[in-house]
Motif scaffolding. Structure first.
Motif, PDB file in Angstrom:
ATOM      1  N   GLU A  31       1.345   5.496  -2.264  1.00 51.53           N
ATOM      2  CA  GLU A  31       1.182   6.634  -1.298  1.00 51.53           C
ATOM      3  C   GLU A  31       0.009   6.505  -0.362  1.00 51.53           C
ATOM      4  O   GLU A  31      -0.146   6.905   0.654  1.00 51.53           O
ATOM      5  CB  GLU A  31       1.298   7.767  -2.188  1.00 51.53           C
ATOM      6  N   ASP A  32      -0.716   5.796  -0.933  1.00 53.66           N
ATOM      7  CA  ASP A  32      -2.188   5.464  -0.540  1.00 53.66           C
ATOM      8  C   ASP A  32      -2.386   4.623   0.508  1.00 53.66           C
ATOM      9  O   ASP A  32      -3.516   4.175   1.175  1.00 53.66           O
ATOM     10  CB  ASP A  32      -3.328   5.662  -1.370  1.00 53.66           C
ATOM     11  N   THR A  33      -1.265   3.581   0.355  1.00 55.35           N
ATOM     12  CA  THR A  33      -1.502   2.253   1.407  1.00 55.35           C
ATOM     13  C   THR A  33      -1.258   2.782   2.784  1.00 55.35           C
ATOM     14  O   THR A  33      -0.802   3.999   2.975  1.00 55.35           O
ATOM     15  CB  THR A  33      -0.513   1.397   1.133  1.00 55.35           C
ATOM     16  N   GLU A  34      -1.831   1.998   3.766  1.00 59.54           N
ATOM     17  CA  GLU A  34      -1.920   2.397   5.097  1.00 59.54           C
ATOM     18  C   GLU A  34      -0.197   2.665   5.509  1.00 59.54           C
ATOM     19  O   GLU A  34       0.725   2.056   5.062  1.00 59.54           O
ATOM     20  CB  GLU A  34      -2.124   1.154   6.182  1.00 59.54           C
ATOM     21  N   LYS A  35       0.030   3.512   6.515  1.00 56.28           N
ATOM     22  CA  LYS A  35       1.568   3.654   6.947  1.00 56.28           C
ATOM     23  C   LYS A  35       1.686   3.434   8.592  1.00 56.28           C
ATOM     24  O   LYS A  35       0.575   3.530   9.177  1.00 56.28           O
ATOM     25  CB  LYS A  35       1.765   5.037   6.688  1.00 56.28           C
TER      26      LYS A  35
END
Length: 1471
Positions: free
Chosen positions: A1208-1212
């Motif tokens: 969820e916290d990785t770059e998108k």
């Protein structure tokens, strides 16, 4: 002082046999004496009981010694290094002593029956036995001291204490790291364990391709590819596992028997204690003696139980190592036919989830015989206590068996269905991750997200059904002991009014019913686990049965390669792919194989490698083989490791290979030179670079035969020419080797010694270039049609004429080999014959001549000087920091406690209301359970009036009602927890899937696919099935512990003094353990991902690994990774034992103090309350251990939620769609592309890959993009699709800045035909139109325009033809045409071709180009081209050099400018 040392032999024979012989000689005489002198009967006293118990204990110890000796013998047998086997005396002596101890015990009892108070015979025996044993005992102590306590103490107690304390304290002080872990024991390592399994499963078959490792290539012999003969009886995986691991595992059975017997000591001592409280005249020392005995027995039981578990877990660990190793070895030799039946998903599942299931089962498999034994013993003691009333309870238990049987059978069917769904899901996820770039380019993420979600939903539906079954099952398990107790007590009090339910009967029975609960609970679970594992064994058997290709060496022919009447197919049952093949290739020949797409060129090479099924004929390949596949297989390793590929390192040869394969310019660009890490599947290399690395690997190997599957297709003309000259051609480094080159490049054909023309799996023509041209057959016709028309200039014709009239200058031929000189001369002199052919033929001849002349003129000194120049420069880049070259990120282990936020996330995923309801139901169940037992204690204390209890009906009614309320609560909480778990599973999987698909391409380049597969397989399985059951057990044990403490405190308030210090001790032990256990679990989880990553990589490159004969090295690598993983698992097993010993000691202390204070306060204590207190105390030990185990398991398994949530916290990427889309309808309408000062980089810490590009392309223009490999051509298209976001500048399409659009809005409106044609398993129609947005007519029209209609019409299922994983059942060219059909379906205003025709032959290329010209006539077409002839008629050409725009104009203008484009065109022979 004189010391007496007796030999081992003397101690093990004389000292053991003397007392035994004495007793056996005296026994018959003494027996007769006792028989004739009967002095009456002596009642059973505590002394007699103690004597009997000691006798039996000594007998058990002797048998333990025998078992230990058997185990040591099995270890000696399995260890090849052991020089000496154990002497038989080690088995004979303990057996003899054991039988003697049994005789002594029986004689003691016989003396009691005959009234003998003291016996001289027995006194003498015990005296002699003790004296002899003292000597042996002393030497054992000395030996133990000398061997660092390695004998008894090491064997029995070391797994419980040794070194573990230090590790756990370290883990408490700071998070554990890999370096803190111990090395694996040699007997637990893969290299020891896997061969043992393989030895029993099947005798090892080794098939090396060549003796290359020893440096002696096999020249005289040849490889004959043949099938393994069919075995009459296939090996059984189940029996192989039993034979391999059975002997060691049998030791656990001995421990289990002892533990089962000790389990019944507690209730019997409880009976004596209640008797003691009831009997006010009994002396106090009896109470204290019973308390001490209870404590000693429970402690001994703890040690035995932990030793049992240790053996079980170590066996489970070895079993997993063996299964993973065996599956890996099998995957390396699995045939293509078997690959169809066993998908990557299934095999990965067998390695990950299923091997874990085997491990879990091993721990409880002994319950199959132990559970019935416990039930029989419990019923025996119950019969003694309550008489025939027990039969009512037995009837209830018998009724439960079929119910549990039905549940187990239904569970099995659900299990099979769930496993099938899971396999399909993992298989699809594997494909999605492998083809993620294509999904992003086509904006297909949502279609595949829906496909995965649909499979997931069917999986969850099955899980939900299994949850309802589980609830019924839990209800029967929890209620079974209560129903048994209720029915037994009811019958007992109802059949006779005189039957009084007193404390002794009630609570001893209750303690026995509690013992009954475990086997009754476990038996159905073990049966269902066995059923589950049975399914797994069948799937393992399926993979084990898979056919494999075996190569054998024979001396048959003098030719390098020979095929006689060969007929081959990919699967034995399929129609032949290659028919009537007969070909002989002499040593050192260069053979070119040509033909249309799908004509069987790659299949021919696969047949030579032994990858296909040989139906008829014979094949032989002489010497070692190197193979370059059509799609380069690149390992996740450094560039240097990819080239050297496990061979011996030879620097000068390495530099020569790198230079010949044109890799020097690329090493300049790569951040750490040849030390740069290449990502999975070569993500950070361009298509051409991957192909050249693949070629360099083959060349470096220095083999006898080279099979090259179109290695020049992915490189541009200049590089292709360089590679042909320096590597493959008559002057290349491989000039003395046999080379079979599949190619579509016509310019190389004149230099081939032999050309094979393939049509539909047959060789239709063969011969040299001139012979085939002279025949004027299909090949000549093909050449006339597709030779480059641009070469028809006068200059080339004059050159041909002048060459045919005058002999070639001698100087030009001097550096060449004699064979090439003869070839060049014959070619030149035969020109007069060839010129009589049509004029267009002179074109192709001029190509061949210009090549010949260029070869003649280029001298060998050029290569040597360039090699010297670059050796120091480029390869000296090692000085660069190696870290710069790393791109993949290993799975990192989080440290410290699991944050409460993770638990909160899981609760939110379940639903807060549902969570609270579940907790309330748990509380209700345990409150009802506690109150029912308290009610029973009140009932037992009811006064007896006239031999009966007056209010027994009321007591019985309330007791039954409380039981019913327990059952309802159990059923409800079981369903609520399971349903909550499924809701959480659905939410967490969906959010992870969405987050992964939303991640940018850079994320997939950094993250090994094994990490992601691990999340979707193992971690998801944990969330699906393990976490809900752990929550149920955790809550159950927590309420049990609290309830037990409350009851003990109510009964004996004095315990309040003891519980706080014991509670503090417990808390510290628990915190120490959980800190280390959690980190060990994380380390184990992290070290598991590389096992799967390596396995996936191996499956993709199995044919290459086999071709190079590198199986052994890859097996060693896999074994190393598995051992690395088990290195973190083994300490967690031992830490569990460490914890259990300490916690059970705390529990045993509570039992002791509860009994002690009850003895002290016996005047004020009613028997009912005391019975209740001690029966709860006896449960407490197990509950305490289980609570810590479950709290630790909950923390360690909830890590799965943490790992699933971490994406969820990785770059998108940017949003897929914007809510308020400002796009005009039908955009882009014109197809104008305006690039302004555009630049992008792959990573923050790297230089710009493309910079300062400013280009205006008008709608409908056809623009070619060219440049040397690595010039930034593909990077520019990635920027256009925003796969990589711009660092500077903008791109406008029809006046709209693409940076302001949603990604799907952009990508769905422009189309690309990518460099690597990726297909997914599923129907052909799904591959063309996953959203089902087009009609069948439109799809057929697209197939017709992409020249696939006739092929698809000929398939039995037509559009529903099932494509295999990765589209492997279509040729590369056909896959490329499917990609063209996709583009034709979408028909957008902008089309990008990324070297789309590199893998197809010239005819198909021509068809594609004509289709694009007609169908995309009004569209803007951007083509990245290696074959410059495809873009010579384009409007303009953009030339890139080192990421910058070098030239941009029409082709004719650029040629007149004589810049970079002119040089490239010249290299291609176009000017």
């Amino acid at each position: 002082s004189l010391r007496l040392y007796l030999t081992q032999c003397f101690q093990n024979t004389v000292l053991v046999w003397v007392p035994c012989l004495y007793l056996w000689v005296c026994a018959p005489i003494y027996f007769l004496y006792l028989k004739s002198h009967d002095r009456g009967y002596i009642c059973m006293t505590h002394l007699n009981r103690a004597k009997t118990a000691v006798g039996f204990l000594l007998w058990i110890v002797c048998w333990a010694d025998v078992f230990y000796s058997f185990w040591e013998r099995s270890q000696h047998d399995s260890g090849a290094s052991s020089s000496s086997t154990q002497a038989p005396v080690y088995l004979v002596s303990p057996t003899m002593l054991g039988i003697t101890m049994l005789l002594a015990t029986l004689l003691t009892q016989y003396e009691r029956l005959k009234g003998v108070q003291s016996s001289g015979v027995m006194l003498n025996f015990w005296l002699v036995a003790v004296l002899c044993a003292t000597v042996t005992f002393r030497s054992k102590i000395i030996q133990a001291i000398n061997e660092n306590y390695r004998h008894f103490i090491f064997y029995f107690i070391s797994p419980l204490f040794n070194q573990v304390g230090y590790l756990i304290v370290t883990g408490y002080k700071r998070p554990l790291e890999q370096k803190d872990l111990w090395c694996l024991n040699s007997e637990d390592r893969s290299q020891r364990v896997v061969p043992q399994l393989e030895k029993t499963l099947y005798s090892p078959k080794k098939a090396p391709r060549g003796e290359r490792k020893e440096g002696v290539p096999v020249e005289e012999s040849e490889i004959l590819i043949m099938k393994t003969p069919q075995k009459t009886r296939e090996p059984s995986l189940f029996w192989a596992l039993c034979l391999t691991f059975g002997p060691y595992f049998l030791i656990s059975s001995l421990y289990k028997i002892i533990q089962d017997i000790l389990m019944f000591v507690g209730p019997n001592i409880l009976r004596l204690l209640i008797q003691f409280v009831n009997d006010s005249s009994a002396p106090s020392w009896q109470g204290y003696f019973y308390t001490a005995l209870l404590f000693v027995c429970t402690c001994f039981q703890t040690l035995i139980l932990q030793k049992y578990f240790h053996v079980c877990f170590v066996t489970g660990m070895r079993l997993r190592t063996a299964i993973v190793g065996a599956v890996y070895r099998k995957a390396l030799v699995i045939s293509n036919a078997a690959r169809r039946t066993s998908t990557v998903g299934e095999i990965v599942n067998l390695m990950s989830v299923d091997a874990q299931r085997f491990m879990d089962l091993i721990t409880y498999i002994n319950m199959i015989w132990s559970a019935p034994l416990q039930v029989i013993l419990a019923l025996y003691f119950l019969w003694q206590n309550l008489g025939p009333s027990v039969l009512a309870g037995v009837a209830v238990m018998v009724l439960m068996v079929p119910i549990n049987g039905v549940i187990a059978m239904k569970t099995k069917t659900y299990q099979v269905a769930q496993m099938k769904s899971k396999d399909n899901r993992i298989k699809l996820m594997n494909e999605v991750l492998n083809g993620i770039k294509v999904l992003k380019l086509y904006a297909w993420e949502l279609a595949f997200k829906d496909k995965v979600s649909a499979i997931r939903e069917s999986e969850l539906r099955v899980l939900k059904k299994a949850a309802y079954l589980g609830a019924i099952s839990t209800f029967t398990w929890v209620c079974a002991p209560f129903l048994v107790a209720l029915s037994t007590f009811t019958v007992y009090v109802m059949i006779d009014e005189r039957n009084v339910l007193d404390a002794q009967k009630a609570f001893v029975s209750l303690a026995l019913f509690n013992i009954l609960r475990f086997p009754l609970n476990m038996l159905p679970m073990v049966i269902s686990s066995m059923v589950q594992v049975g399914v797994l064994i069948r799937s393992g058997q399926q993979i084990n049965r898979s056919n494999q290709s075996i190569c054998k060496f024979n001396q048959i022919s003098s030719d390098s390669i020979s095929i006689e009447d060969g007929v081959f197919s990919w699967c034995r049952n399929d129609a032949p792919t290659l028919k009537r093949l007969s070909v002989r290739i002499p040593d050192g020949s260069l053979v070119a194989v040509v033909g249309h797409v799908g004509s069987g060129k790659s299949s021919l090479l696969s047949a030579l490698l032994g990858e296909m099924e040989k139906l008829e004929g014979s094949v032989s390949v002489k010497g070692s083989v190197a193979y370059v596949p059509q799609q380069a297989w690149i390992q996740n390793a450094t560039l240097k490791d990819n080239i050297v590929f496990g061979q011996e390192r030879k620097e000068s040869w390495y530099h020569r290979v790198v230079e010949a394969c044109a890799l020097l310019p690329d090493l300049e660009i790569l951040p750490a030179g040849d030390g740069t890490e290449i990502g999975e599947k070569g993500v950070n290399l361009s298509g051409g670079q991957k192909q050249r690395v693949s070629l360099a690997r083959a060349v470096y190997c220095d083999c006898a035969v080279y099979l090259l599957d179109d290695p020049l297709s992915a490189v541009d003309a200049h590089v292709g020419k360089h590679i042909f000259e320096k590597v493959v051609g008559p002057q290349g480094v491989l000039k003395d080797r046999t080379r079979v080159l599949v190619t579509h490049g016509l310019s190389f054909l004149p230099q081939a010694d032999l050309i094979l023309v393939m049509v539909e799996g047959e060789i239709t023509e063969r011969g040299s270039y001139l012979e085939l041209m002279a025949r004027d057959g299909a090949f000549a016709e093909f050449l006339r049609t597709y030779a480059n028309k641009e070469q028809e200039d006068d200059e080339s014709v004059q050159l041909c004429l002048s060459l045919s009239l005058s002999p070639p200058p001698p100087l030009s031929l001097s550096p060449l080999s004699p064979s090439l000189s003869r070839f060049s001369l014959s070619l030149c002199l035969s020109l007069s014959l060839c010129l009589s052919l049509s004029v267009s033929l002179s074109v192709s001849l001029s190509v061949s001549l210009s090549l010949c002349l260029s070869l003649c003129v280029s001298s060998q000194n050029h290569t040597s000087t360039s090699a010297v120049r670059t050796e120091g420069e480029v390869l000296g880049k090692k000085a660069k920091n190696a870290e710069v070259g790393r791109i993949t990120e290993a799975d990192k282990a989080n440290t410290g406690r699991v944050k409460l936020s993770v638990f909160w996330e899981y609760m939110k995923a379940i639903g807060v209301v549902l969570s609270c309801v579940s907790i309330f139901l748990f509380f209700s169940h345990h409150f009802a359970s506690l109150f029912s037992n308290y009610w029973l204690s009140l009932w037992t204390d009811d006064p007896v009036v006239n031999g009966t209890q007056p209010s027994r009906e009321m007591r019985l009614g309330v007791y039954g009602a409380l039981g019913a309320s327990q059952g309802i609560a159990v059923f409800c909480y079981s369903i609520s927890v399971s349903i909550g778990g499924i809701l959480a599973s659905r939410y967490l999987h969906q959010s992870m899937l969405y987050n992964v698909l939303r991640s940018p391409m850079s994320f997939f380049e950094r993250t090994p696919s094994g990490n992601l597969v691990n999340r979707f397989s193992k971690e998801t399985d944990t969330i699906d099935s393990i976490i809900p059951s752990i929550i149920k057990m955790f809550m159950g044990s927590m309420f049990n512990v609290v309830g037990s403490c409350v009851v003990i405190l109510i009964a004996t308030p004095l315990v309040a003094i003891i519980i706080p210090p014991l509670g503090i001790l417990y808390f510290f032990v628990q915190r120490f353990y959980v800190a280390s256990s959690r980190q060990l679990k994380r380390l184990e989880s992290v070290s598991r991902s590389p096992v799967y990553t390596h396995f996936n990589e191996t499956l993709l490159g199995a044919s290459v690994i086999r071709a190079f004969g590198e199986q052994e090295r890859f097996i060693r690598e896999s074994d190393g990774r598995v051992d690395h993983n088990q290195k973190a698992y083994y300490p967690s097993i031992v830490a569990n034992r460490w914890l259990a010993v300490r916690l059970e000691f705390v529990g045993n202390c509570i039992v002791m103090f509860a009994a002690l204070f009850a003895v002290m306060a016996r005047e004020s204590l009613s028997p009912g309350i005391m019975g209740l207190s001690i029966s709860y105390a006896l449960q407490l030990t197990a509950s305490l251990t289980w609570l810590v185990r479950m709290s630790s398991d909950l923390e360690t398994n909830i890590v799965a939620v943490e790992r699933v949530k971490e994406y969820e916290d990785t770059e998108k990427e940017a949003d897929w769609r914007h809510d308020q889309s400002s796009l005009p309808p039908g955009w882009p309408t014109a197809g104008n592309i305006d690039i302004r000062g555009f630049g992008l980089r792959y990573r923050e810490d790297q230089e710009l890959a493309v910079r300062n590009i400013t280009v205006a392309i008008h709608g409908g223009e056809k623009v070619g993009i060219v440049g040397r490999t690595g010039a930034g051509k593909s990077s520019l298209t990635l920027g256009l699709f925003r796969i990589i976001e711009a660092c500077e500048g903008e791109i406008h399409i029809d006046g709209v800045n693409i940076a302001t659009l949603g990604l799907h809005e952009l990508r769905s409106r422009i189309t690309i035909i990518p460099q690597d044609p990726v297909l997914f398993s599923g129907s052909l129609r799904m591959n063309l139109d996953p959203f089902d947005g087009y009609s069948d007519e439109e799809v057929w029209r697209a197939l017709e325009l992409s020249h696939l209609k006739s092929f698809v019409s000929g398939l039995p299922d037509k559009l529903n033809h099932e494509c295999s994983e990765g589209g492997e059942n279509l040729s590369l060219g056909q896959r490329q045409l499917v990609c063209l059909a996709r583009a034709l379906l979408r028909k957008t205003k902008i089309l990008v071709l990324d070297e789309a025709t590199a893998a197809v032959d010239l005819e198909t290329d021509n068809l594609i180009q004509s289709t694009i010209r007609t169908q995309f006539d009004d569209c803007t077409v951007l083509t990245i081209a290696h074959r410059l002839n495809t873009i010579m008629d384009y409007t303009r050409v953009l030339v890139l050099d080192k990421g910058e725009m070098a030239e941009f104009d029409s082709p004719s203008t650029l040629i007149t400018k004589r810049g970079i484009f002119y040089k490239m065109a010249k290299d291609s022979g176009l000017v």
